[in-house]
Design an enzyme around this catalytic site. Structure first.
Site, PDB file in Angstrom:
ATOM      1  N   HIS A 169       0.897  -1.143  -0.009  1.00 32.07           N
ATOM      2  CA  HIS A 169       0.044  -0.025  -0.141  1.00 32.07           C
ATOM      3  C   HIS A 169       0.664   1.312   0.005  1.00 32.07           C
ATOM      4  CE1 HIS A 169       0.503  -0.516   4.356  1.00 32.07           C
ATOM      5  NE2 HIS A 169       0.709   0.917   4.404  1.00 32.07           N
ATOM      6  N   ASP A 196      -0.346  -7.490   0.951  1.00 29.93           N
ATOM      7  CA  ASP A 196       0.278  -6.273   1.090  1.00 29.93           C
ATOM      8  C   ASP A 196       1.651  -6.192   1.278  1.00 29.93           C
ATOM      9  OD1 ASP A 196       0.404  -3.496   1.639  1.00 29.93           O
ATOM     10  OD2 ASP A 196      -0.329  -3.596   3.843  1.00 29.93           O
ATOM     11  N   GLY A 223       3.796   5.776   9.211  1.00 26.49           N
ATOM     12  CA  GLY A 223       5.090   6.159   8.765  1.00 26.49           C
ATOM     13  C   GLY A 223       5.892   4.571   8.980  1.00 26.49           C
ATOM     14  N   SER A 236       4.672   1.812   8.183  1.00 22.67           N
ATOM     15  CA  SER A 236       4.212   0.696   6.991  1.00 22.67           C
ATOM     16  C   SER A 236       5.564   0.170   6.348  1.00 22.67           C
ATOM     17  CB  SER A 236       3.348   1.470   6.011  1.00 22.67           C
ATOM     18  OG  SER A 236       2.164   1.456   6.571  1.00 22.67           O
ATOM     19  N   SER A 269       1.727  -3.740   7.730  1.00 23.04           N
ATOM     20  CA  SER A 269       0.567  -3.387   7.116  1.00 23.04           C
ATOM     21  C   SER A 269      -0.164  -2.397   7.647  1.00 23.04           C
ATOM     22  CB  SER A 269      -0.192  -4.903   6.747  1.00 23.04           C
ATOM     23  OG  SER A 269      -1.479  -4.441   5.833  1.00 23.04           O
TER      24      SER A 269
END
Length: 458
Positions: free
Chosen positions: A204, A234, A315, A317, A332
């Site tokens: 993402h 993801d 941030g 992720s 995720s």
């Protein structure tokens, strides 16, 4: 009176010396046995679920309902009948008899997936409670909640509904920050296909074609996203602009100028303690609470995730999830933050590596000595792992560990119970004490005899 005190001191000293000899001998014997027949290396926590997974595979999902690591570190397997429980106990694991099999639990999650999608919801199988837990964040309306509750009621009483604080969102904005026009993410793990090196991060974070930079000014181009999967899964691959990750690419940063060397990849077990590093909130830890979780983000549904109690913030992720130097997942999304806590979900690394046709970059020592070595998804049982101070700071350019661990002093090494040094020091000190007490006693007896002789023949 003075002579009596001296005798007491001598006796105590001799007893202490004898005790020291016995203790030192035991320490040397233990160290020698350890060097001759080394115990099996501590297994990565990522592999502690092997026994449970093997038992589940042998007994089948109609007679089992998952496995996890108990509070005492033992493997626990949920079973549906006493015959299966006996087989689990014979294998050395703990058995828990439950009313619902994994087939029933999976059927429940399939029914939830087939219902109309409700953003802001998530569900996972709680192995320990033998139920499916459905959560809804504050964005879910009363009407949607009511409709989802009716679906759960139709499935059965083992589907538990609960509201959560915060919002289930992706954590756009590992450990090191990577930036694009779409926002900031964290680098996960360095991987390779044998020709080029890549950063494995969250899908993402950006679609294929996204350009990433290592600085806010956009002057240091890091690479470009060449493969991305989101929603559904993801994960994504960012190809390094120079083609190579650089020296020390097996290290992930954990903050404070330190890092952890990654030695392999594996799937986690429920109950396992895990660590996550991210560019916003740094290093955090928690426990795995469920596997194969489903989350309905506003952008779409992602399945097959690892559910944990580790906190995360925007941030983080794409940042790495690991334990004992074993790569487990990339961040995720979730709800909450690192002040109030919350639930965070991770894309399993093993599934991403398989889907993308890449493998982790690990140290040459763990890859059979080949420079720029790589690993398969399976962890190396003897792989070393530790914290170190990498050279500052861009993804893929951390220095690997060499020599003794930081802060390891001569005293610490001498007193390490795995060495014969401590035992020999104790033995030497005890012998010196025995010889000294014997010499002092002999000298005192000689002086006493001289005094007595002088007094007799004076």
């Amino acid at each position: 009176m003075r002579h009596a005190r001296r005798r007491v001191v001598r006796r105590v000293t001799r007893l202490a010396a004898v005790g020291g000899l016995l203790l030192g001998g035991a320490m040397v014997t233990q160290a020698a046995m350890a060097s001759e027949t080394p115990s099996a290396p501590a297994r990565p926590l990522a592999a502690t679920g092997d026994t449970g997974a093997a038992l589940v595979a042998r007994l089948g999902t109609a007679r089992t309902a998952g496995d996890w690591i108990g509070a005492d570190g033992r493997t626990v397997v949920a079973v549906t009948d006493e015959a299966a429980a006996r087989e689990v106990r014979r294998a050395g694991a703990e058995a828990k008899v439950v009313p619902h099999s994994m087939n029933e639990l999976k059927s429940a999650t399939a029914t939830l997936r087939s219902a109309p999608r409700v953003p802001g919801t998530a569900w996972a199988v709680d192995y320990r409670a033998n139920r499916v837990v459905v959560r809804a964040d504050r964005t879910v309306s009363a009407g949607d909640w009511s409709r989802l509750t009716r679906v759960a009621t139709g499935i059965g009483g083992f589907v538990h509904m609960e509201r959560t604080k915060g919002t289930f969102t992706t954590r756009l904005n590992g450990a090191q920050p990577i930036l694009s026009t779409g926002g900031r993410c964290s680098a996960g793990f360095n991987v390779t296909d044998g020709r080029s090196d890549f950063i494995l991060t969250a899908g993402h974070c950006g679609p294929a074609g996204s350009t990433w930079f290592a600085d806010n000014q956009g002057g240091q181009q890091l690479g470009r996203t060449v493969n991305s999967s989101f929603p559904g899964s993801d994960f994504s691959l960012v190809q390094y602009a120079g083609g190579k990750a650089g020296a020390g690419a097996d290290v992930v940063a954990i903050g404070g100028g330190k890092g952890v060397r990654i030695t392999g990849a594996a799937d986690p077990a429920v109950g396992q303690r895990v660590f996550r590093s991210g560019s916003t909130s740094g290093l955090r830890d928690g426990r795995v609470t469920a596997l194969n979780a489903t989350v309905n983000y506003p952008e779409g549904t992602v399945t097959g995730l690892i559910e944990t109690t580790v906190c995360a913030e925007p941030g983080d992720s794409g940042g790495p999830l690991f334990s004992e130097g074993i790569a487990l997942g990339v961040t995720s999304g979730g709800n909450g933050d690192c002040t109030a806590g919350g639930t965070t979900f991770f894309q399993p690394v093993t599934k991403a590596l398989t889907a993308l046709g890449v493998r982790l970059i690990v140290s040459a020592r763990n890859a059979g000595g080949a420079p720029g070595g790589t690993s398969s998804p399976a962890p190396a049982a003897s792989a070393a792992q530790g914290a170190m101070a990498p050279n500052a700071a861009s993804p893929g350019s951390s220095a690997p560990v060499t020599g003794a661990p930081q802060g390891s002093t001569l005293l610490a090494r001498l007193t390490d119970t795995r060495n014969v040094g401590p035992g020999l020091l104790v033995i030497a000190g005890s012998l010196i004490a025995l010889v000294a007490t014997r010499y002092i006693r002999a000298e005192q007896d000689r002086k006493a005899y001289r005094r007595h002789y002088s007094a007799t023949w004076g």
